[in-house]
Design an enzyme around this catalytic site. Sequence first.
Site, PDB file in Angstrom:
ATOM      1  N   LYS A 140       4.467  -0.829  10.218  1.00 15.05           N
ATOM      2  CA  LYS A 140       3.810  -0.339   8.997  1.00 15.05           C
ATOM      3  C   LYS A 140       4.305   1.066   8.685  1.00 15.05           C
ATOM      4  O   LYS A 140       4.381   1.925   9.568  1.00 15.05           O
ATOM      5  CB  LYS A 140       2.291  -0.361   9.184  1.00 15.05           C
ATOM      6  CG  LYS A 140       1.536   0.026   7.920  1.00 15.05           C
ATOM      7  CD  LYS A 140       0.071  -0.325   8.048  1.00 15.05           C
ATOM      8  CE  LYS A 140      -0.708   0.116   6.813  1.00 15.05           C
ATOM      9  NZ  LYS A 140      -0.199  -0.447   5.564  1.00 15.05           N
TER      10      LYS A 140
ATOM     11  N   ASN B 280      -6.225  -4.748   0.485  1.00 11.62           N
ATOM     12  CA  ASN B 280      -6.503  -5.789   1.470  1.00 11.62           C
ATOM     13  C   ASN B 280      -6.944  -7.063   0.757  1.00 11.62           C
ATOM     14  O   ASN B 280      -7.921  -7.051   0.017  1.00 11.62           O
ATOM     15  CB  ASN B 280      -7.577  -5.322   2.461  1.00 11.62           C
ATOM     16  CG  ASN B 280      -7.465  -6.078   3.769  1.00 11.62           C
ATOM     17  OD1 ASN B 280      -7.284  -7.291   3.773  1.00 11.62           O
ATOM     18  ND2 ASN B 280      -7.553  -5.364   4.867  1.00 11.62           N
TER      19      ASN B 280
ATOM     20  N   HIS C  88      -2.918  -1.177  13.056  1.00 12.31           N
ATOM     21  CA  HIS C  88      -1.921  -2.060  12.460  1.00 12.31           C
ATOM     22  C   HIS C  88      -0.695  -2.189  13.360  1.00 12.31           C
ATOM     23  O   HIS C  88      -0.479  -1.369  14.246  1.00 12.31           O
ATOM     24  CB  HIS C  88      -1.481  -1.535  11.089  1.00 12.31           C
ATOM     25  CG  HIS C  88      -2.483  -1.785  10.007  1.00 12.31           C
ATOM     26  ND1 HIS C  88      -3.583  -0.973   9.827  1.00 12.31           N
ATOM     27  CD2 HIS C  88      -2.563  -2.757   9.072  1.00 12.31           C
ATOM     28  CE1 HIS C  88      -4.293  -1.441   8.807  1.00 12.31           C
ATOM     29  NE2 HIS C  88      -3.698  -2.520   8.329  1.00 12.31           N
ATOM     30  N   HIS C  89       0.133  -3.177  13.017  1.00 14.15           N
ATOM     31  CA  HIS C  89       1.423  -3.374  13.726  1.00 14.15           C
ATOM     32  C   HIS C  89       2.319  -2.140  13.539  1.00 14.15           C
ATOM     33  O   HIS C  89       2.136  -1.363  12.593  1.00 14.15           O
ATOM     34  CB  HIS C  89       2.119  -4.617  13.164  1.00 14.15           C
ATOM     35  CG  HIS C  89       2.382  -4.536  11.689  1.00 14.15           C
ATOM     36  ND1 HIS C  89       3.536  -3.993  11.166  1.00 14.15           N
ATOM     37  CD2 HIS C  89       1.619  -4.878  10.617  1.00 14.15           C
ATOM     38  CE1 HIS C  89       3.485  -4.022   9.853  1.00 14.15           C
ATOM     39  NE2 HIS C  89       2.330  -4.558   9.494  1.00 14.15           N
TER      40      HIS C  89
ATOM     41  N   THR D 234       0.845  -1.189   0.000  1.00 13.47           N
ATOM     42  CA  THR D 234       0.000   0.000   0.000  1.00 13.47           C
ATOM     43  C   THR D 234       0.885   1.246   0.000  1.00 13.47           C
ATOM     44  O   THR D 234       2.103   1.152   0.145  1.00 13.47           O
ATOM     45  CB  THR D 234      -0.915   0.007   1.233  1.00 13.47           C
ATOM     46  OG1 THR D 234      -0.097  -0.179   2.399  1.00 13.47           O
ATOM     47  CG2 THR D 234      -1.929  -1.117   1.169  1.00 13.47           C
TER      48      THR D 234
HETATM   49  P1  NAP Z   1       7.694  -6.329   5.764  1.00 16.09           P
HETATM   50  O1  NAP Z   1       7.688  -7.482   6.703  1.00 16.09           O
HETATM   51  O2  NAP Z   1       8.456  -5.100   6.123  1.00 16.09           O
HETATM   52  O3  NAP Z   1       8.206  -6.873   4.354  1.00 16.09           O
HETATM   53  C1  NAP Z   1       8.642  -6.093   3.301  1.00 16.09           C
HETATM   54  C2  NAP Z   1       9.838  -6.787   2.694  1.00 16.09           C
HETATM   55  O4  NAP Z   1      10.182  -6.154   1.467  1.00 16.09           O
HETATM   56  C3  NAP Z   1      11.079  -6.699   3.609  1.00 16.09           C
HETATM   57  O5  NAP Z   1      11.685  -7.975   3.671  1.00 16.09           O
HETATM   58  C4  NAP Z   1      11.972  -5.692   2.879  1.00 16.09           C
HETATM   59  O6  NAP Z   1      13.345  -5.923   3.131  1.00 16.09           O
HETATM   60  C5  NAP Z   1      11.592  -6.000   1.443  1.00 16.09           C
HETATM   61  N1  NAP Z   1      11.928  -4.944   0.498  1.00 16.09           N
HETATM   62  C6  NAP Z   1      11.987  -3.612   0.705  1.00 16.09           C
HETATM   63  N2  NAP Z   1      12.317  -2.972  -0.439  1.00 16.09           N
HETATM   64  C7  NAP Z   1      12.440  -3.935  -1.372  1.00 16.09           C
HETATM   65  C8  NAP Z   1      12.783  -3.915  -2.746  1.00 16.09           C
HETATM   66  N3  NAP Z   1      13.056  -2.778  -3.389  1.00 16.09           N
HETATM   67  N4  NAP Z   1      12.817  -5.090  -3.408  1.00 16.09           N
HETATM   68  C9  NAP Z   1      12.553  -6.241  -2.790  1.00 16.09           C
HETATM   69  N5  NAP Z   1      12.255  -6.336  -1.481  1.00 16.09           N
HETATM   70  C10 NAP Z   1      12.186  -5.188  -0.788  1.00 16.09           C
HETATM   71  O7  NAP Z   1       6.193  -5.862   5.461  1.00 16.09           O
HETATM   72  P2  NAP Z   1       4.875  -6.756   5.346  1.00 16.09           P
HETATM   73  O8  NAP Z   1       4.140  -6.717   6.613  1.00 16.09           O
HETATM   74  O9  NAP Z   1       5.220  -8.065   4.751  1.00 16.09           O
HETATM   75  O10 NAP Z   1       4.036  -5.909   4.307  1.00 16.09           O
HETATM   76  C11 NAP Z   1       4.491  -5.658   2.993  1.00 16.09           C
HETATM   77  C12 NAP Z   1       3.534  -4.686   2.317  1.00 16.09           C
HETATM   78  O11 NAP Z   1       2.249  -5.307   2.190  1.00 16.09           O
HETATM   79  C13 NAP Z   1       3.287  -3.392   3.126  1.00 16.09           C
HETATM   80  O12 NAP Z   1       3.093  -2.317   2.219  1.00 16.09           O
HETATM   81  C14 NAP Z   1       1.983  -3.659   3.842  1.00 16.09           C
HETATM   82  O13 NAP Z   1       1.275  -2.477   4.147  1.00 16.09           O
HETATM   83  C15 NAP Z   1       1.257  -4.478   2.807  1.00 16.09           C
HETATM   84  N6  NAP Z   1       0.231  -5.375   3.306  1.00 16.09           N
HETATM   85  C16 NAP Z   1      -0.805  -5.616   2.467  1.00 16.09           C
HETATM   86  C17 NAP Z   1      -1.800  -6.495   2.818  1.00 16.09           C
HETATM   87  C18 NAP Z   1      -2.912  -6.741   1.851  1.00 16.09           C
HETATM   88  O14 NAP Z   1      -3.833  -7.505   2.177  1.00 16.09           O
HETATM   89  N7  NAP Z   1      -2.885  -6.142   0.663  1.00 16.09           N
HETATM   90  C19 NAP Z   1      -1.760  -7.144   4.070  1.00 16.09           C
HETATM   91  C20 NAP Z   1      -0.674  -6.899   4.915  1.00 16.09           C
HETATM   92  C21 NAP Z   1       0.329  -6.017   4.511  1.00 16.09           C
HETATM   93  P3  NAP Z   1      14.082  -5.176   4.377  1.00 16.09           P
HETATM   94  O15 NAP Z   1      13.258  -5.455   5.585  1.00 16.09           O
HETATM   95  O16 NAP Z   1      15.435  -5.765   4.411  1.00 16.09           O
HETATM   96  O17 NAP Z   1      14.096  -3.706   4.038  1.00 16.09           O
END
Ligand code: NAP
Length: 265
Positions: free
Chosen positions: A159, A127, A155-156, A101
């Site tokens: 975010k 979502n 959220h956690h 997002t």
């Molecule tokens: P997260 O645990 O922080 O995971 C994001 C991952 O992406 C991290 O491992 C990060 O690495 C990596 N990353 C950052 N920049 C990157 C790049 N340029 N290329 C490849 N990998 C990269 O976050 P999350 O909780 O999984 O959530 C990820 C996203 O999904 C967020 O935007 C969140 O708001 C969204 N989300 C969406 C839904 C939905 O239903 N649509 C549900 C939950 C979450 P590093 O940590 O090493 O920087």
Amino acid sequence: MTIRVAIAGCRGKMGSEAVKTVCNRDGLELVAALDYKHLGDSLAELEMFPSSLDVPIYTNLTQLITETKPDVLIDLTNPHSVYEHTKEALLHNVRTVVGTTGFTDNQLDELKNLAKSGKVGCIIAPNFAIGAVLMMKFAKEAAKYLPHVEIIELHHDRKLDAPSGTGKKTAQMIAEVREATKQGHEFEKETMPGARGADFEGMRIHSVRLPGLVAHQEVLFGGEGQMLTIRHDSYNRESFMDGVVYCVEKVMTLEELVYGLENIL
Ligand code: NAP
């Protein structure tokens, strides 16, 4: 037909769950991972995945696309990189399913045009949880009768963007059936900035960030002598995975960008 899938953000909370899901679903094959750090040549080399998971990791999306030819890129990264990933994938005619997002309205418009002109499917779903989609639909229906609305999204604390994509999308859906209305007292004054939350056409959106939370939202509707609360809770990331798979399959049939799971269910 097997759908060839690449995932950006595999080490993340959502991405690692998506890796498990894609690997375990018939009809899907995980062909590549996109990272921005070089921590290994394949997922098998990262401690968090089984040593049998021989899926190559790339740090360059163009190279990933050229060498592994994915049908779909799933992006679960962060608001800083998702736009560039999605744009680049669409320019290479690779369909995208985006859970990340934090897009601006201009970025969304640009991606919509790109997908349409190239006839490439793209789904951006703030979502993936079916219950959250129903919460948004029910909220839109309720707002026809109870137009005084406040949204509390929780959220956690890792975010990055606020308000959440779901919070914004809920407000946008409600705005389709509700006149912009100033809520609260006409002379109300914040004595601490932000106390009344973000303002979307008069609706207030409040963002709570705490450890222990996953993704939750309440939509509160106030009327004379009554209140309706519509609430959804995602207790773990598995709650999103059926939606991810649905989108991967669905995006293969699309030739444009769709924003929001509710538009394709
Ligand atoms: P997260 O645990 O922080 O995971 C994001 C991952 O992406 C991290 O491992 C990060 O690495 C990596 N990353 C950052 N920049 C990157 C790049 N340029 N290329 C490849 N990998 C990269 O976050 P999350 O909780 O999984 O959530 C990820 C996203 O999904 C967020 O935007 C969140 O708001 C969204 N989300 C969406 C839904 C939905 O239903 N649509 C549900 C939950 C979450 P590093 O940590 O090493 O920087």
